[in-house]
Design a protein around this motif. Structure first.
Motif, short mmCIF file in Angstrom:
data_model
loop_
_atom_site.label_atom_id
_atom_site.label_comp_id
_atom_site.label_asym_id
_atom_site.label_seq_id
_atom_site.Cartn_x
_atom_site.Cartn_y
_atom_site.Cartn_z
N ARG A 80 15.21 77.52 -27.88
CA ARG A 80 15.43 77.73 -26.45
C ARG A 80 14.91 79.08 -25.99
N TYR A 81 14.47 79.93 -26.89
CA TYR A 81 13.97 81.27 -26.55
C TYR A 81 12.87 81.20 -25.50
N VAL A 82 11.99 80.18 -25.59
CA VAL A 82 10.84 80.11 -24.67
C VAL A 82 11.23 79.58 -23.30
N LYS A 83 12.45 79.01 -23.20
CA LYS A 83 12.90 78.45 -21.91
C LYS A 83 14.42 78.55 -21.85
N PRO A 84 14.94 79.75 -21.57
CA PRO A 84 16.39 79.97 -21.62
C PRO A 84 17.19 79.06 -20.70
N GLU A 85 16.56 78.59 -19.62
CA GLU A 85 17.29 77.75 -18.67
C GLU A 85 17.29 76.27 -19.07
N ALA A 86 16.68 75.93 -20.21
CA ALA A 86 16.59 74.53 -20.62
C ALA A 86 17.97 73.93 -20.87
N SER A 87 18.09 72.65 -20.54
CA SER A 87 19.35 71.95 -20.78
C SER A 87 19.46 71.57 -22.26
N GLU A 88 20.67 71.17 -22.67
CA GLU A 88 20.87 70.74 -24.05
C GLU A 88 20.00 69.53 -24.38
N ARG A 92 7.99 74.14 -37.60
CA ARG A 92 8.57 73.11 -36.73
C ARG A 92 9.35 73.75 -35.57
N ILE A 93 9.93 74.92 -35.79
CA ILE A 93 10.56 75.64 -34.68
C ILE A 93 9.50 76.01 -33.65
N ALA A 94 8.35 76.48 -34.13
CA ALA A 94 7.27 76.85 -33.21
C ALA A 94 6.78 75.62 -32.44
N ILE A 95 6.68 74.50 -33.12
CA ILE A 95 6.24 73.27 -32.45
C ILE A 95 7.28 72.81 -31.43
N ALA A 96 8.57 72.93 -31.80
CA ALA A 96 9.64 72.57 -30.87
C ALA A 96 9.58 73.45 -29.62
N ARG A 97 9.29 74.72 -29.80
CA ARG A 97 9.14 75.61 -28.65
C ARG A 97 8.00 75.13 -27.74
N ALA A 98 6.91 74.71 -28.37
CA ALA A 98 5.77 74.23 -27.59
C ALA A 98 6.13 72.95 -26.83
N PHE A 99 6.87 72.05 -27.48
CA PHE A 99 7.34 70.85 -26.77
C PHE A 99 8.23 71.23 -25.60
N LEU A 100 9.11 72.22 -25.80
CA LEU A 100 10.06 72.61 -24.76
C LEU A 100 9.35 73.24 -23.57
N GLU A 126 17.11 68.71 -23.13
CA GLU A 126 15.70 69.11 -23.29
C GLU A 126 15.47 69.75 -24.65
N VAL A 127 16.41 70.59 -25.09
CA VAL A 127 16.25 71.24 -26.40
C VAL A 127 16.31 70.20 -27.52
N TRP A 128 17.25 69.25 -27.41
CA TRP A 128 17.34 68.20 -28.43
C TRP A 128 16.08 67.34 -28.46
N GLN A 129 15.53 67.03 -27.31
CA GLN A 129 14.30 66.24 -27.28
C GLN A 129 13.16 66.98 -27.98
N ALA A 130 13.04 68.29 -27.69
CA ALA A 130 12.00 69.09 -28.33
C ALA A 130 12.21 69.14 -29.84
N ALA A 131 13.47 69.29 -30.27
CA ALA A 131 13.77 69.35 -31.69
C ALA A 131 13.47 68.02 -32.38
N GLU A 132 13.78 66.92 -31.72
CA GLU A 132 13.51 65.59 -32.30
C GLU A 132 12.00 65.38 -32.44
#
Length: 595
Positions: free
Chosen positions: A450-458, A496-504, A460-466
């Motif tokens: 969530r660092y790249v988008k602090p206002e993201a909802s839960e 994968r954290i970096a990729i999740a950030r990119a998805f987010l 959105e973060v779960w979708q990026a992680a998946e």
């Protein structure tokens, strides 16, 4: 034989020092001027209390020696007690107010420095040691705050005490006081001598301390390598060398400062001898209106002058050191960023358009040019790859595209719009970067994403992680911190954290900088499936070392020593049988030899 020219003595306070003090006053202290006047008023009360104490002491002595009235003596004692109660109250209020003023000023200074530092170019951080930046933001600002607050307030109090008490003593006996201050030129000379040497040595000490802190950070960050290589002894010797250097420099500073007190003590002794001798003669001689009570009061007054004078001397002895600290802090504030929004810069541009480098010239230093007329086109919505040997300029191209650096000549456009005519924040917001060396904070994986988008909802973060295939790790670890720089994570998990950030962040342009080069083939295959989902339908620029990973790219650019030597699709470049084919063949043979 002619003598070498005599070096001209530098002024005690240079123009730079004066300018730094004006900067400190204008930006951080002038707005608190009303409170500073309140402090000055309380300090004046303290000085008047001392003067009144002397006056009451003389009256009390005369009561004892002459009238012998117990009632008058009690009255004198009560007044003296009230005077010191008032001084005690002021002694509590003055530091309380000054501490608040100085801490708030240092808070604002750190806030401004952090804000300014975040606007500086990447080049500044690449040429400046991190220990030096930490030193300026933490230790130097804190030391300066203590000096500006408590030390300066105490110095003003001491100066006011010296002035008021001296004025009273001059009024009582100007001849005796004039005799007492004959040592003043000597004290001034000592202070100039000490200040010159302290200022030079303190500058050297601050530089050594910055290097020492940087060395500690490097050692702790590389402790894994240190342990595996068995280089604990080498690191111990390296850090101890810095420790000894700081010890020797601080010894020089403090030994020089130590000259101040004995010089003033010796001067004080000389003054007291003059006062006792001269005052005693005045008491014995009928020519002078001086009695025993007067000479005792005068001696007490001289003690009250020389004690704060000693403290004042210590303040001026420490002042050069703090001027050095102020200058170091100011220099960080004076750093000027070159990557800024130009007048008329816009946030609107076609993020899906072609990215074009036209006749680009660039070098990190004037004597080592890297690009000299480079032309490249990355088609919008396609996957482009950049390959080449180490130092050929692959990662530098990504730095130029994101304006971490500006070109020396030529231009870069997105959808026909020059990137230097775009707002920096809007330009960089169009990119998502997945690099080999990613920044991982000592927080949970969830918060790192969530660092790249602090206002993201839960959700959105779960979708990026998946999508990045890191959700299972989040569930297993929960909110546990990942250790400094992600020490508790594998290389694949970090990627994968970096990729999740990119998805987010869901930026339209994806930059992959050696994103899988440090991974084994099994992990790379898993990461590649996530990357394929990430880059689908987007403009993607891949910097790759492993050529097999970019075989499906729409276009591949081959660099050598800053020059574009080949371009085309994977199969086309193999048929040309030039540098790309040689690199691919060498890598394929290396993989075939592995068991």
């Amino acid at each position: 034989m002619s003598k070498p020219p005599k070096l001209k003595r530098a002024p005690l306070y240079s123009e730079r020092d004066k300018d730094n003090l004006r900067w400190l006053w204008t930006r951080y202290l002038r707005q608190k001027a009303p409170w500073l006047f309140v402090v000055l008023g309380m300090i004046l009360v303290q000085g008047v209390v001392y003067q009144q104490f002397l006056s009451m002491t003389e009256s009390g002595l005369r009561v004892i020696f002459e009238s012998g009235s117990v009632a008058d003596l009690v009255q004198v004692c009560i007044v003296v007690f009230v005077l010191f109660a008032v001084r005690g109250l002021m002694s509590y209020l003055v530091p309380r107010v000054t501490i608040w003023i100085s801490n708030d000023a240092i808070f604002q200074m750190r806030r401004d420095l952090i804000d300014h530092m975040m606007r500086l170019d990447l080049a500044y951080f690449e040429r400046t040691k991190s220990g030096e930046i930490i030193q300026r933001l933490v230790t130097q600002t804190q030391s300066l705050g203590v000096f500006v607050g408590q030390a300066t307030a105490n110095a003003v109090r001491d100066a006011v005490t010296v002035i008021i008490v001296s004025g009273y003593l001059i009024w009582k006996n100007p001849i005796l006081f004039a005799t007492a201050v004959v040592v003043l030129p000597f004290i001034i000379w000592v202070m100039n001598y000490v200040s010159d040497r302290v200022k030079i040595t303190q500058g050297e000490a601050e530089t050594a301390l910055g290097e020492y802190m940087n060395g500690i950070e490097e050692t702790t960050a590389g402790m894994r390598t240190v342990k595996i290589a068995g280089q604990e002894g080498v690191e111990t010797d390296r850090l101890m060398k810095g420790t000894r250097s700081i010890r020797d420099l601080m010894n020089r500073v403090q030994i020089t400062q130590a000259l101040t007190m004995p010089s003033i003590d010796l001067s004080s002794a000389f003054v007291y001898v003059l006062v006792i001798g001269g005052g005693g003669y005045m008491v014995l001689s009928p020519q002078f209106d001086m009695d025993g009570a007067g000479i005792i009061t005068f001696l007490l007054g001289m003690v009250m002058v020389f004690d704060p004078a000693r403290l004042l001397a210590m303040f001026f002895g420490a002042l050069p050191s703090n001027l050095v600290l102020l200058d170091r802090i100011r220099r960080l504030h004076d750093e000027v960023p070159s990557i800024t929004d130009k007048p008329g810069a816009t946030s609107e541009f076609d993020t899906r358009g072609d990215i074009v480098l036209e006749d680009v010239h660039f070098s990190y230093s004037e004597d080592q040019p890297l690009f000299h007329g480079l032309d490249m086109t990355f088609k919008g919505g396609q996957v482009s790859a950049i390959v080449g040997s180490t130092g050929s300029g692959k990662t530098t191209i990504l730095s130029l595209l994101t304006r971490l650096y500006d070109t020396k000549a030529g231009r870069i456009t997105i959808g026909g719009q020059p990137i230097d005519q775009l707002k920096v924040q809007a330009l960089r917001g169009a990119y998502s970067v997945v690099a080999q060396d990613i920044v991982i904070f000592n927080n949970s994986i969830w918060e790192n994403i969530r660092y790249v988008k602090p206002e993201a909802s839960e959700e959105e973060v779960w979708q990026a992680a998946e999508k990045a295939e890191i959700a299972d790790v989040i569930r297993a670890r929960g909110g546990a911190p990942v250790g400094p720089k992600g020490a508790q994570l594998s290389g694949g998990q970090k990627q994968r954290i970096a990729i999740a950030r990119a998805f987010l962040s869901d930026a339209p342009i994806i930059l992959l900088d050696e994103a899988t080069s440090a991974l084994d083939q099994a992990t790379e295959a898993r990461i590649k499936s996530a990357l394929d989902r990430l880059t689908k339908g987007k403009t993607c620029i891949v910097v790759a070392h492993r050529l097999s990973s970019i075989a499906d790219a729409d276009r591949i650019y081959v660099l050598e020593a800053g020059q574009l030597v080949e371009e085309g699709r994977h199969d086309q470049l193999l048929k040309q049988n030039r540098l790309y084919a040689q690199l691919y063949s060498a890598q394929k043979q290396g993989y075939d030899k592995k068991p």
